[in-house]
Design a protein around this motif. Structure first.
Motif, PDB file in Angstrom:
ATOM      1  N   ASP A   1       0.961  -1.050  -0.053  1.00  0.00           N
ATOM      2  CA  ASP A   1      -0.076  -0.032  -0.060  1.00  0.00           C
ATOM      3  C   ASP A   1       0.837   1.360  -0.058  1.00  0.00           C
ATOM      4  O   ASP A   1       1.503   1.367   1.229  1.00  0.00           O
ATOM      5  CB  ASP A   1      -1.149   0.031   1.218  1.00  0.00           C
ATOM      6  CG  ASP A   1      -1.949   1.276   1.288  1.00  0.00           C
ATOM      7  OD1 ASP A   1      -1.497   2.187   0.746  1.00  0.00           O
ATOM      8  OD2 ASP A   1      -3.132   0.812   1.694  1.00  0.00           O
ATOM      9  N   VAL A   2       1.099   1.779  -1.045  1.00  0.00           N
ATOM     10  CA  VAL A   2       1.877   2.992  -1.088  1.00  0.00           C
ATOM     11  C   VAL A   2       1.604   4.173  -0.263  1.00  0.00           C
ATOM     12  O   VAL A   2       2.384   4.966   0.065  1.00  0.00           O
ATOM     13  CB  VAL A   2       2.286   3.585  -2.665  1.00  0.00           C
ATOM     14  CG1 VAL A   2       0.862   4.214  -3.231  1.00  0.00           C
ATOM     15  CG2 VAL A   2       3.207   4.310  -2.830  1.00  0.00           C
ATOM     16  N   VAL A   3       0.274   4.372   0.038  1.00  0.00           N
ATOM     17  CA  VAL A   3      -0.318   5.459   0.745  1.00  0.00           C
ATOM     18  C   VAL A   3       0.344   5.071   2.486  1.00  0.00           C
ATOM     19  O   VAL A   3       0.598   6.173   2.795  1.00  0.00           O
ATOM     20  CB  VAL A   3      -1.732   5.588   0.814  1.00  0.00           C
ATOM     21  CG1 VAL A   3      -2.131   6.645   1.702  1.00  0.00           C
ATOM     22  CG2 VAL A   3      -2.129   5.982  -0.625  1.00  0.00           C
ATOM     23  N   GLU A   4       0.283   3.791   2.729  1.00  0.00           N
ATOM     24  CA  GLU A   4       0.700   3.647   3.979  1.00  0.00           C
ATOM     25  C   GLU A   4       2.263   3.899   4.151  1.00  0.00           C
ATOM     26  O   GLU A   4       2.937   4.444   4.823  1.00  0.00           O
ATOM     27  CB  GLU A   4       0.438   2.181   4.479  1.00  0.00           C
ATOM     28  CG  GLU A   4      -1.000   2.203   4.735  1.00  0.00           C
ATOM     29  CD  GLU A   4      -1.204   0.560   5.088  1.00  0.00           C
ATOM     30  OE1 GLU A   4      -0.234  -0.499   5.070  1.00  0.00           O
ATOM     31  OE2 GLU A   4      -2.496   0.273   5.340  1.00  0.00           O
ATOM     32  N   GLN A   5       3.142   3.398   2.968  1.00  0.00           N
ATOM     33  CA  GLN A   5       4.624   3.884   2.890  1.00  0.00           C
ATOM     34  C   GLN A   5       4.802   5.171   2.981  1.00  0.00           C
ATOM     35  O   GLN A   5       5.587   5.650   3.822  1.00  0.00           O
ATOM     36  CB  GLN A   5       4.988   2.858   1.557  1.00  0.00           C
ATOM     37  CG  GLN A   5       4.791   1.763   1.578  1.00  0.00           C
ATOM     38  CD  GLN A   5       5.214   0.934   0.032  1.00  0.00           C
ATOM     39  OE1 GLN A   5       4.622   1.543  -0.942  1.00  0.00           O
ATOM     40  NE2 GLN A   5       5.986  -0.136   0.119  1.00  0.00           N
ATOM     41  N   VAL A   6       4.078   6.130   2.210  1.00  0.00           N
ATOM     42  CA  VAL A   6       4.299   7.702   2.180  1.00  0.00           C
ATOM     43  C   VAL A   6       4.017   7.967   3.534  1.00  0.00           C
ATOM     44  O   VAL A   6       4.581   8.951   4.107  1.00  0.00           O
ATOM     45  CB  VAL A   6       3.460   8.092   1.193  1.00  0.00           C
ATOM     46  CG1 VAL A   6       3.614   9.683   1.336  1.00  0.00           C
ATOM     47  CG2 VAL A   6       3.902   7.695  -0.238  1.00  0.00           C
ATOM     48  N   ALA A   7       2.822   7.569   4.063  1.00  0.00           N
ATOM     49  CA  ALA A   7       2.582   8.087   5.560  1.00  0.00           C
ATOM     50  C   ALA A   7       3.650   7.762   6.479  1.00  0.00           C
ATOM     51  O   ALA A   7       3.896   8.785   7.485  1.00  0.00           O
ATOM     52  CB  ALA A   7       1.292   7.604   5.789  1.00  0.00           C
ATOM     53  N   ALA A   8       4.083   6.442   6.462  1.00  0.00           N
ATOM     54  CA  ALA A   8       5.296   6.067   7.412  1.00  0.00           C
ATOM     55  C   ALA A   8       6.559   7.088   7.123  1.00  0.00           C
ATOM     56  O   ALA A   8       7.426   7.511   8.369  1.00  0.00           O
ATOM     57  CB  ALA A   8       5.575   4.696   7.315  1.00  0.00           C
ATOM     58  N   ILE A   9       6.741   7.243   5.991  1.00  0.00           N
ATOM     59  CA  ILE A   9       7.943   8.355   5.536  1.00  0.00           C
ATOM     60  C   ILE A   9       7.691   9.627   6.166  1.00  0.00           C
ATOM     61  O   ILE A   9       8.738  10.324   6.713  1.00  0.00           O
ATOM     62  CB  ILE A   9       8.296   8.188   4.103  1.00  0.00           C
ATOM     63  CG1 ILE A   9       8.958   6.776   3.890  1.00  0.00           C
ATOM     64  CG2 ILE A   9       9.215   9.139   3.933  1.00  0.00           C
ATOM     65  CD1 ILE A   9       9.079   6.598   2.281  1.00  0.00           C
TER      66      ILE A   9
END
Length: 359
Positions: A169-177
Protein backbone atom coordinates in the motif's frame (compact mmCIF):
# COMPACT_ATOMS: atom_id res chain seq x y z
CA UNK A 1 49.73 4.98 -24.02
CA UNK A 2 48.92 1.35 -24.85
CA UNK A 3 47.01 -1.30 -22.95
CA UNK A 4 49.30 -4.15 -21.92
CA UNK A 5 47.08 -6.34 -19.74
CA UNK A 6 43.54 -6.54 -18.38
CA UNK A 7 42.83 -8.30 -15.10
CA UNK A 8 39.32 -9.38 -14.10
CA UNK A 9 38.22 -10.38 -10.60
CA UNK A 10 34.77 -11.85 -9.92
CA UNK A 11 32.97 -10.67 -6.78
CA UNK A 12 29.91 -11.84 -4.86
CA UNK A 13 28.43 -8.95 -2.86
CA UNK A 14 25.54 -9.58 -0.43
CA UNK A 15 22.98 -6.94 0.45
CA UNK A 16 22.79 -5.63 4.00
CA UNK A 17 20.95 -7.95 6.32
CA UNK A 18 18.35 -5.37 7.33
CA UNK A 19 16.93 -5.24 3.78
CA UNK A 20 17.91 -8.62 2.32
CA UNK A 21 14.58 -10.39 2.81
CA UNK A 22 12.61 -7.30 1.83
CA UNK A 23 14.54 -7.14 -1.45
CA UNK A 24 13.88 -10.82 -2.01
CA UNK A 25 10.16 -10.23 -1.61
CA UNK A 26 10.16 -7.11 -3.77
CA UNK A 27 11.91 -8.81 -6.67
CA UNK A 28 10.10 -12.15 -6.48
CA UNK A 29 6.50 -11.51 -5.41
CA UNK A 30 4.81 -10.48 -8.63
CA UNK A 31 7.42 -7.85 -9.42
CA UNK A 32 6.01 -5.35 -11.95
CA UNK A 33 2.60 -7.04 -12.08
CA UNK A 34 -0.37 -4.69 -12.23
CA UNK A 35 -2.98 -4.97 -9.49
CA UNK A 36 -5.20 -7.01 -11.81
CA UNK A 37 -2.37 -9.35 -12.82
CA UNK A 38 -1.34 -9.81 -9.20
CA UNK A 39 -4.85 -10.71 -8.08
CA UNK A 40 -5.27 -13.14 -10.96
CA UNK A 41 -1.94 -14.94 -10.36
CA UNK A 42 -1.51 -14.37 -6.63
CA UNK A 43 -0.95 -18.04 -5.70
CA UNK A 44 1.63 -18.48 -8.46
CA UNK A 45 3.49 -15.32 -7.39
CA UNK A 46 3.57 -16.45 -3.76
CA UNK A 47 5.02 -19.84 -4.81
CA UNK A 48 7.74 -18.07 -6.78
CA UNK A 49 8.59 -15.91 -3.81
CA UNK A 50 8.79 -18.87 -1.40
CA UNK A 51 11.13 -20.72 -3.78
CA UNK A 52 13.41 -17.73 -4.35
CA UNK A 53 16.79 -17.12 -2.71
CA UNK A 54 18.04 -13.95 -1.01
CA UNK A 55 19.42 -11.64 -3.71
CA UNK A 56 23.06 -10.66 -4.08
CA UNK A 57 25.22 -9.01 -6.72
CA UNK A 58 27.57 -10.87 -9.03
CA UNK A 59 30.08 -8.26 -10.13
CA UNK A 60 33.39 -8.10 -11.99
CA UNK A 61 36.22 -5.67 -11.32
CA UNK A 62 38.71 -4.77 -14.04
CA UNK A 63 42.24 -3.44 -13.77
CA UNK A 64 43.45 -2.16 -17.14
CA UNK A 65 47.29 -1.87 -17.21
CA UNK A 66 49.24 0.32 -19.64
CA UNK A 67 52.82 0.76 -20.82
CA UNK A 68 52.86 4.10 -18.97
CA UNK A 69 52.46 2.27 -15.67
CA UNK A 70 48.94 3.64 -15.20
CA UNK A 71 46.09 1.36 -14.11
CA UNK A 72 42.45 2.10 -14.92
CA UNK A 73 39.58 0.77 -12.83
CA UNK A 74 36.26 -0.50 -14.14
CA UNK A 75 33.40 -2.74 -13.09
CA UNK A 76 30.30 -4.44 -14.40
CA UNK A 77 29.28 -7.61 -16.15
CA UNK A 78 31.81 -10.37 -16.82
CA UNK A 79 33.49 -10.23 -20.24
CA UNK A 80 35.15 -13.35 -21.69
CA UNK A 81 38.95 -13.49 -21.80
CA UNK A 82 39.06 -13.54 -25.61
CA UNK A 83 37.11 -10.28 -25.73
CA UNK A 84 39.44 -8.68 -23.18
CA UNK A 85 42.41 -9.62 -25.35
CA UNK A 86 41.04 -7.59 -28.27
CA UNK A 87 41.86 -4.40 -26.33
CA UNK A 88 45.48 -5.28 -25.57
CA UNK A 89 47.89 -3.19 -27.61
CA UNK A 90 45.35 -0.43 -28.21
CA UNK A 91 45.09 3.06 -26.73
CA UNK A 92 42.23 4.02 -24.39
CA UNK A 93 41.93 7.21 -26.46
CA UNK A 94 40.58 5.11 -29.34
CA UNK A 95 37.38 4.67 -27.33
CA UNK A 96 36.40 8.30 -26.67
CA UNK A 97 32.58 8.51 -26.96
CA UNK A 98 32.41 4.76 -27.68
CA UNK A 99 30.09 2.68 -25.51
CA UNK A 100 31.08 -0.67 -27.02
CA UNK A 101 33.68 -1.55 -24.31
CA UNK A 102 30.84 -1.85 -21.78
CA UNK A 103 32.24 -2.21 -18.25
CA UNK A 104 35.72 -1.27 -19.49
CA UNK A 105 34.52 2.19 -20.51
CA UNK A 106 35.05 3.68 -17.07
CA UNK A 107 38.53 2.12 -16.87
CA UNK A 108 39.45 3.69 -20.21
CA UNK A 109 38.19 7.11 -19.10
CA UNK A 110 39.98 6.64 -15.79
CA UNK A 111 43.22 6.07 -17.74
CA UNK A 112 42.66 9.04 -20.04
CA UNK A 113 42.05 11.30 -17.05
CA UNK A 114 45.14 10.05 -15.25
CA UNK A 115 47.27 10.50 -18.39
CA UNK A 116 46.06 14.09 -18.91
CA UNK A 117 45.98 14.99 -15.22
CA UNK A 118 42.24 15.71 -15.31
CA UNK A 119 39.26 14.35 -13.38
CA UNK A 120 36.88 12.45 -15.67
CA UNK A 121 34.31 15.23 -15.28
CA UNK A 122 36.75 17.80 -16.69
CA UNK A 123 37.76 15.37 -19.43
CA UNK A 124 34.12 15.38 -20.58
CA UNK A 125 33.81 19.18 -20.60
CA UNK A 126 33.15 22.11 -18.27
CA UNK A 127 31.88 20.61 -15.02
CA UNK A 128 30.26 21.39 -11.68
CA UNK A 129 31.92 20.63 -8.37
CA UNK A 130 29.16 18.28 -7.20
CA UNK A 131 26.26 16.18 -8.44
CA UNK A 132 22.97 15.14 -6.76
CA UNK A 133 22.35 11.56 -5.62
CA UNK A 134 19.12 9.91 -4.48
CA UNK A 135 18.53 7.24 -1.84
CA UNK A 136 16.77 4.09 -3.12
CA UNK A 137 14.38 1.56 -1.66
CA UNK A 138 12.36 -1.35 -2.98
CA UNK A 139 8.69 -1.77 -1.99
CA UNK A 140 9.57 -2.22 1.69
CA UNK A 141 6.91 -2.48 4.43
CA UNK A 142 5.94 0.90 5.94
CA UNK A 143 7.97 0.40 9.14
CA UNK A 144 11.06 -0.53 7.12
CA UNK A 145 10.52 2.37 4.73
CA UNK A 146 10.35 4.69 7.72
CA UNK A 147 13.64 3.35 9.08
CA UNK A 148 15.31 3.67 5.68
CA UNK A 149 14.14 7.28 5.43
CA UNK A 150 15.72 8.02 8.81
CA UNK A 151 19.00 6.48 7.59
CA UNK A 152 18.84 8.50 4.37
CA UNK A 153 18.27 11.74 6.24
CA UNK A 154 21.16 11.06 8.60
CA UNK A 155 23.42 10.41 5.60
CA UNK A 156 22.52 13.76 4.03
CA UNK A 157 20.03 12.73 1.31
CA UNK A 158 17.27 15.03 0.12
CA UNK A 159 15.62 12.77 -2.48
CA UNK A 160 14.35 9.22 -1.94
CA UNK A 161 13.12 7.00 -4.75
CA UNK A 162 11.18 3.84 -3.98
CA UNK A 163 9.13 1.19 -5.76
CA UNK A 164 5.37 0.84 -5.73
CA UNK A 165 4.12 -2.73 -6.14
CA UNK A 166 0.72 -4.43 -6.21
CA UNK A 167 1.29 -6.28 -2.93
CA UNK A 168 1.99 -3.09 -0.95
CA UNK A 169 0.00 0.00 0.00
CA UNK A 170 1.91 3.02 -1.28
CA UNK A 171 -0.17 5.46 0.77
CA UNK A 172 0.80 3.63 3.98
CA UNK A 173 4.44 3.67 2.90
CA UNK A 174 4.37 7.41 2.24
CA UNK A 175 2.54 8.09 5.51
CA UNK A 176 5.25 6.22 7.43
CA UNK A 177 8.01 8.20 5.72
CA UNK A 178 6.18 11.50 6.26
CA UNK A 179 6.15 10.91 10.02
CA UNK A 180 9.95 11.16 10.21
CA UNK A 181 10.92 13.51 7.35
CA UNK A 182 10.62 17.26 6.70
CA UNK A 183 8.24 18.55 4.04
CA UNK A 184 11.10 19.23 1.61
CA UNK A 185 12.25 15.59 1.66
CA UNK A 186 11.39 14.63 -1.92
CA UNK A 187 9.83 11.25 -2.69
CA UNK A 188 9.83 9.79 -6.19
CA UNK A 189 7.40 6.88 -6.46
CA UNK A 190 8.38 4.45 -9.22
CA UNK A 191 5.41 2.27 -10.10
CA UNK A 192 6.96 0.67 -13.20
CA UNK A 193 3.45 0.98 -14.75
CA UNK A 194 1.94 -1.27 -12.04
CA UNK A 195 -1.03 1.02 -11.35
CA UNK A 196 -2.20 -0.43 -14.64
CA UNK A 197 -5.13 1.90 -15.19
CA UNK A 198 -5.44 5.65 -15.31
CA UNK A 199 -8.36 5.48 -12.87
CA UNK A 200 -6.32 3.71 -10.20
CA UNK A 201 -3.35 6.06 -10.66
CA UNK A 202 -5.68 9.04 -10.22
CA UNK A 203 -7.40 7.58 -7.16
CA UNK A 204 -4.14 6.75 -5.38
CA UNK A 205 -2.54 10.00 -6.54
CA UNK A 206 -5.34 12.01 -4.92
CA UNK A 207 -4.71 10.23 -1.61
CA UNK A 208 -0.99 10.98 -1.90
CA UNK A 209 -1.71 14.71 -2.24
CA UNK A 210 -2.06 14.80 1.56
CA UNK A 211 1.72 14.36 1.86
CA UNK A 212 3.93 17.24 0.65
CA UNK A 213 6.93 14.89 0.52
CA UNK A 214 5.58 13.26 -2.65
CA UNK A 215 7.32 15.11 -5.44
CA UNK A 216 7.28 12.93 -8.54
CA UNK A 217 5.52 9.91 -10.07
CA UNK A 218 7.65 7.71 -12.29
CA UNK A 219 5.99 5.49 -14.91
CA UNK A 220 2.64 5.24 -13.09
CA UNK A 221 0.80 3.85 -16.15
CA UNK A 222 2.01 2.52 -19.55
CA UNK A 223 4.64 5.00 -20.69
CA UNK A 224 3.31 5.41 -24.22
CA UNK A 225 -0.11 6.63 -23.04
CA UNK A 226 0.45 10.32 -23.74
CA UNK A 227 -3.17 11.28 -23.13
CA UNK A 228 -3.23 9.34 -19.87
CA UNK A 229 -0.13 11.18 -18.70
CA UNK A 230 -1.72 14.45 -19.76
CA UNK A 231 -4.71 13.68 -17.55
CA UNK A 232 -2.48 12.73 -14.60
CA UNK A 233 -0.54 15.95 -14.92
CA UNK A 234 -3.71 18.06 -15.16
CA UNK A 235 -5.55 16.33 -12.29
CA UNK A 236 -2.67 15.71 -9.85
CA UNK A 237 -0.10 18.37 -10.70
CA UNK A 238 2.87 16.09 -9.98
CA UNK A 239 5.97 16.12 -12.19
CA UNK A 240 5.93 12.91 -14.25
CA UNK A 241 9.08 10.96 -15.09
CA UNK A 242 9.68 8.18 -17.57
CA UNK A 243 12.48 6.22 -19.24
CA UNK A 244 13.43 7.70 -22.58
CA UNK A 245 12.46 5.55 -25.55
CA UNK A 246 8.71 4.94 -25.20
CA UNK A 247 7.02 6.91 -26.60
CA UNK A 248 9.48 7.94 -29.28
CA UNK A 249 11.62 10.78 -27.81
CA UNK A 250 10.50 13.56 -30.15
CA UNK A 251 6.83 12.74 -29.56
CA UNK A 252 7.45 12.59 -25.80
CA UNK A 253 9.23 15.94 -25.74
CA UNK A 254 6.69 17.77 -27.89
CA UNK A 255 3.78 16.37 -25.90
CA UNK A 256 5.06 18.37 -22.90
CA UNK A 257 3.48 15.87 -20.47
CA UNK A 258 6.72 14.18 -19.41
CA UNK A 259 8.64 16.47 -17.08
CA UNK A 260 11.70 14.38 -16.21
CA UNK A 261 13.60 11.81 -18.25
CA UNK A 262 15.56 8.79 -17.03
CA UNK A 263 18.72 7.75 -18.87
CA UNK A 264 21.39 5.09 -18.55
CA UNK A 265 25.02 5.80 -17.69
CA UNK A 266 27.10 5.08 -20.79
CA UNK A 267 28.96 8.14 -22.05
CA UNK A 268 27.98 8.35 -25.72
CA UNK A 269 24.36 7.25 -25.35
CA UNK A 270 23.79 9.47 -22.32
CA UNK A 271 25.36 12.52 -23.95
CA UNK A 272 23.26 12.01 -27.09
CA UNK A 273 20.01 11.64 -25.13
CA UNK A 274 20.92 14.54 -22.85
CA UNK A 275 21.15 16.81 -25.92
CA UNK A 276 17.75 15.57 -27.09
CA UNK A 277 16.25 16.41 -23.68
CA UNK A 278 17.97 19.79 -23.68
CA UNK A 279 16.21 20.74 -26.92
CA UNK A 280 13.05 21.15 -24.81
CA UNK A 281 14.83 22.22 -21.60
CA UNK A 282 14.09 18.92 -19.87
CA UNK A 283 16.25 17.72 -16.95
CA UNK A 284 17.05 14.07 -16.34
CA UNK A 285 18.61 11.64 -13.94
CA UNK A 286 20.81 8.65 -14.66
CA UNK A 287 20.10 5.25 -13.19
CA UNK A 288 22.38 2.26 -12.63
CA UNK A 289 21.45 -1.41 -12.52
CA UNK A 290 22.28 -3.83 -9.75
CA UNK A 291 25.89 -4.51 -10.84
CA UNK A 292 27.13 -1.25 -9.38
CA UNK A 293 29.22 -0.41 -6.34
CA UNK A 294 30.65 2.97 -5.39
CA UNK A 295 32.98 2.70 -8.41
CA UNK A 296 30.17 2.86 -10.98
CA UNK A 297 28.33 5.49 -8.96
CA UNK A 298 31.39 7.74 -8.93
CA UNK A 299 31.79 7.36 -12.71
CA UNK A 300 28.11 8.25 -13.18
CA UNK A 301 28.50 11.34 -11.00
CA UNK A 302 31.54 12.49 -12.97
CA UNK A 303 29.32 12.33 -16.06
CA UNK A 304 26.49 14.14 -14.26
CA UNK A 305 28.79 16.98 -13.24
CA UNK A 306 29.74 17.55 -16.88
CA UNK A 307 26.24 17.51 -18.43
CA UNK A 308 24.30 20.78 -17.99
CA UNK A 309 20.80 19.24 -17.67
CA UNK A 310 21.82 16.24 -15.51
CA UNK A 311 20.45 18.13 -12.53
CA UNK A 312 18.07 15.63 -10.93
CA UNK A 313 19.15 13.22 -8.19
CA UNK A 314 20.79 10.21 -9.84
CA UNK A 315 19.89 6.71 -8.76
CA UNK A 316 21.71 3.59 -7.58
CA UNK A 317 21.00 0.98 -4.92
CA UNK A 318 24.72 0.61 -4.04
CA UNK A 319 24.19 1.82 -0.46
CA UNK A 320 22.17 -1.31 0.27
CA UNK A 321 25.23 -3.48 -0.41
CA UNK A 322 27.42 -4.59 2.47
CA UNK A 323 30.30 -2.49 1.09
CA UNK A 324 30.85 0.31 -1.44
CA UNK A 325 34.33 -1.10 -2.27
CA UNK A 326 35.87 2.37 -1.97
CA UNK A 327 38.55 3.22 0.61
CA UNK A 328 36.71 6.44 1.36
CA UNK A 329 32.94 5.95 1.01
CA UNK A 330 31.06 8.58 -0.96
CA UNK A 331 29.76 11.30 1.33
CA UNK A 332 26.50 13.14 0.75
CA UNK A 333 26.05 16.74 1.88
CA UNK A 334 22.66 18.35 1.38
CA UNK A 335 21.85 15.76 -1.29
CA UNK A 336 25.10 16.34 -3.23
CA UNK A 337 28.31 14.34 -3.69
CA UNK A 338 31.52 16.34 -4.12
CA UNK A 339 33.32 15.18 -7.26
CA UNK A 340 36.97 14.24 -6.55
CA UNK A 341 39.40 16.71 -8.06
CA UNK A 342 42.10 14.08 -8.62
CA UNK A 343 42.96 12.75 -12.10
CA UNK A 344 40.70 10.01 -13.46
CA UNK A 345 38.05 8.56 -11.17
CA UNK A 346 39.85 10.04 -8.19
CA UNK A 347 39.13 7.23 -5.74
CA UNK A 348 40.88 4.10 -4.52
CA UNK A 349 39.57 0.59 -3.99
CA UNK A 350 39.36 -0.97 -0.56
CA UNK A 351 41.49 -4.00 -1.40
CA UNK A 352 40.64 -5.77 1.86
CA UNK A 353 36.96 -5.60 0.89
CA UNK A 354 37.77 -6.86 -2.59
CA UNK A 355 39.48 -9.92 -1.10
CA UNK A 356 36.59 -10.47 1.30
CA UNK A 357 34.03 -10.68 -1.52
CA UNK A 358 36.25 -12.27 -4.15
CA UNK A 359 34.86 -15.44 -5.71
Amino acid sequence: MRITKIERVALHLPYKERVREHLRKGWNLGNRATDEEFEERKDEFHRQWRKSSPPSVQDSLYWVHTDEGLIGLGEGVALPDDQLQTYVGRSPFEFIMDDSPGPLQMAFYDLMGQFLGLPIARLLGPSRASAPLAYWSQCFPPETMQQEAKIALEMGFKVHKFKRRAHTDVVEQVAAIAEVTPKDYELTIDANQTFGTLERALAVGRELKRYPQVHCLESPIPQGDIEGYRTLKRELGYPLAHHMGNPEPIAALHSDVYDYFILGARVANTMRNAHICAARNKPFWMQLGTEATGISVLFMLHMAAAIPNATLAHVSLFLLLEHQLLQEPLKIENGQVIIPNKPGLGADLDLDAVERYRV
